[in-house]
Design an enzyme around this catalytic site. Structure first.
Site, short mmCIF file in Angstrom:
data_model
loop_
_atom_site.label_atom_id
_atom_site.label_comp_id
_atom_site.label_asym_id
_atom_site.label_seq_id
_atom_site.Cartn_x
_atom_site.Cartn_y
_atom_site.Cartn_z
CE LYS A 152 -4.18 -1.99 1.93
NZ LYS A 152 -3.73 -3.36 2.22
C1 LIG Z 1 -4.50 -4.45 1.62
C2 LIG Z 1 -3.73 -5.71 1.49
C3 LIG Z 1 -4.13 -6.74 0.60
C4 LIG Z 1 -5.40 -6.68 -0.20
O1 LIG Z 1 -5.36 -5.75 -1.24
P1 LIG Z 1 -6.73 -5.26 -1.91
O2 LIG Z 1 -6.33 -4.25 -2.91
O3 LIG Z 1 -7.55 -4.68 -0.79
O4 LIG Z 1 -7.38 -6.46 -2.51
C5 LIG Z 1 -3.33 -7.86 0.50
N1 LIG Z 1 -2.20 -8.01 1.24
C6 LIG Z 1 -1.80 -7.04 2.09
C7 LIG Z 1 -0.56 -7.26 2.89
C8 LIG Z 1 -2.53 -5.87 2.26
O5 LIG Z 1 -2.12 -4.94 3.12
#
Ligand SMILES: *Cc1c(COP(=O)(O)O)cnc(C)c1O
Length: 430
Positions: A107
């Site tokens: 993210k």
């Molecule tokens: C947020 C997150 C996801 C999921 O991603 P999305 O875009 O919400 O499907 C997967 N793995 C980790 C470590 C995350 O922080």
């Protein structure tokens, strides 16, 4: 290019308005009105381009006139100042490591890009700061806080549930200082989220320029397309079909990959791998979408019972589920299966996955026989150290603590304790 609301009851807006609004006034998600396929020559010569050049070409039409070229290039350079290695595990399986950013979660890219866009949009309003208000159950808050650190004109206020986040997560939220304030709430994550919602609806706070850094924001969603181009760039010389398996919660990351495909990136197939929160796999099976409360799992960043970005995926295929199924499927895996996969990968290849990456690996395993000529890439979305206990316990091994985390742990926590909404309001008004 402009954006329309998927609820169709709000005006069309440009990139700046879509980013500042987050969600449309009719509560719909913003979606691009038109998609211009990328220049074929660019895709043919991609191996000669830097990551920054690729990102610029990919995102340019989505930002359009909202940010001047030079400024956009600078934002991209600041967003992407770390690596995205592709690690080969066996002849057909690759892990795309998205965790080399400052908070070691994928993210980081979306949060850093969005923060800099907002900073740019607010450049002439230094006296009127934008305030980003976020509730976090642990992981997202760190990426958002770090993404916004030091961005002028933007102040970030994070609410987190006291005693309910891991030590590393708490340090990531509370040791930054500068324009980041952590509010430690005597309550649960749901209490934090309820307080944030109430603040957005509170007339008395309407002059405060409050905004959210939610994952549905277009400025967080769109830059996730970059990962797929970076992987393609590395694998192109092998002349193989590519299948991506994406560990999915809110389905933003995978939706960005599918958007990349619709711009012309040659991707054969997508697997959305979920944990026990199987709303989408169930939908593909039964044809009925029914949201449910989330179930807690060891891949907790994907504990989502009503994935907000799935409507964007449906829109990409004009809400035609049969057409969607030609390039997309989704499977759900239990915690036991996830742990078993972590062990299997470790025994066979000595590679350590976090629980989210392991779910992605499982998605590829499930489908690989159907694509005998393809290479499978699963996205490794977090560094294993972020799920230290689960990983060390499952693999009966110790993992080396990366420098970023070591530095973090010696910093002092700084938070302001609050008990209820009135105290939040008092803090915001001062
Ligand atoms: C947020 C997150 C996801 C999921 O991603 P999305 O875009 O919400 O499907 C997967 N793995 C980790 C470590 C995350 O922080």
């Amino acid at each position: 290019m402009n954006y329309f609301s998927l609820n169709h009851k709000a005006p069309t807006v440009n990139f700046e308005e879509a980013t500042v609004n987050g969600i449309a006034p009719d509560k719909g998600l913003y979606f691009p009105e038109s998609l211009i396929p990328l220049d074929k020559l660019m895709l043919e010569t991609i191996e000669f381009m830097s990551n920054e050049q690729i990102a610029y070409e990919v995102i340019r039409q989505f930002v359009n006139k909202s940010i001047p070229k030079k400024e956009l290039r600078k934002i991209i350079a600041e967003t992407l100042n770390f690596d995205f290695p592709l690690v080969k595990l066996d002849e057909r399986t690759y892990s795309l490591e998205l965790f080399h950013g400052p908070t070691m979660a994928f993210k980081d890219v979306g949060a850093r890009f969005m923060a800099r866009c907002l900073g740019y949009f607010n450049r002439n309003k230094k006296d009127q700061k934008i305030r980003v208000l976020v509730a976090t159950s642990g992981d997202t808050g760190g990426a958002v806080a770090h993404g916004f650190l030091g961005v002028e004109g933007v102040e970030v206020i994070i609410l987190y549930p006291s005693g309910k986040v891991s030590e590393i997560q708490e340090k990531q939220l509370t040791t930054l200082g500068q324009n980041i304030t952590a509010l430690e709430v005597d309550g649960t994550f749901d209490d934090c989220q309820a307080m944030v919602k109430q603040a957005f609806l509170d007339e008395e706070l309407s002059t405060l320029n409050l905004t959210s850094a939610n994952s549905i924001n277009v400025a967080r969603w769109l830059p996730q397309m970059f990962y797929y181009f970076f992987a393609y760039k590395e694998l192109k010389p092998l002349h193989k079909k590519l299948v991506f398996s994406v560990p999915s919660g809110n389905f933003g990351n995978i939706c960005a990959g599918m958007l990349a495909k619709s711009l012309g990136l040659p991707i054969e197939f997508f697997v959305a791998a979920t944990n026990l929160n199987d709303t989408v796999p169930q939908f593909l099976k039964t044809g009925t979408y029914s949201a449910k409360p989330s179930t807690a799992t060891i891949s907790n960043a994907m504990d989502v019972g009503d994935p907000s970005n799935f409507v964007r995926i449906q829109q990409l295929y004009s809400n035609d589920t049969e057409a969607l199924k030609e390039t997309f499927t989704s499977f759900s895996f239990s915690d036991d299966e996830t742990k078993k996969a972590m062990k299997e990968i470790y025994t066979k290849t000595n590679y350590i996955t976090d629980p989210h990456g392991a779910v992605g690996y499982l998605g590829w395993q499930k489908i690989k026989e159907e694509f005998p000529d393809a290479l499978g890439i699963f996205l490794e979305t977090a560094h294993p150290v972020k799920f230290l206990e689960t990983v060390e316990e499952t693999l009966s091994t110790k993992i080396a603590i990366p420098q970023q985390i070591k530095e973090l742990v010696i910093n002092n926590k700084q938070s302001i304790k609050i008990k209820n909404y009135d105290e939040l309001k008092l803090f915001l008004k001062k």
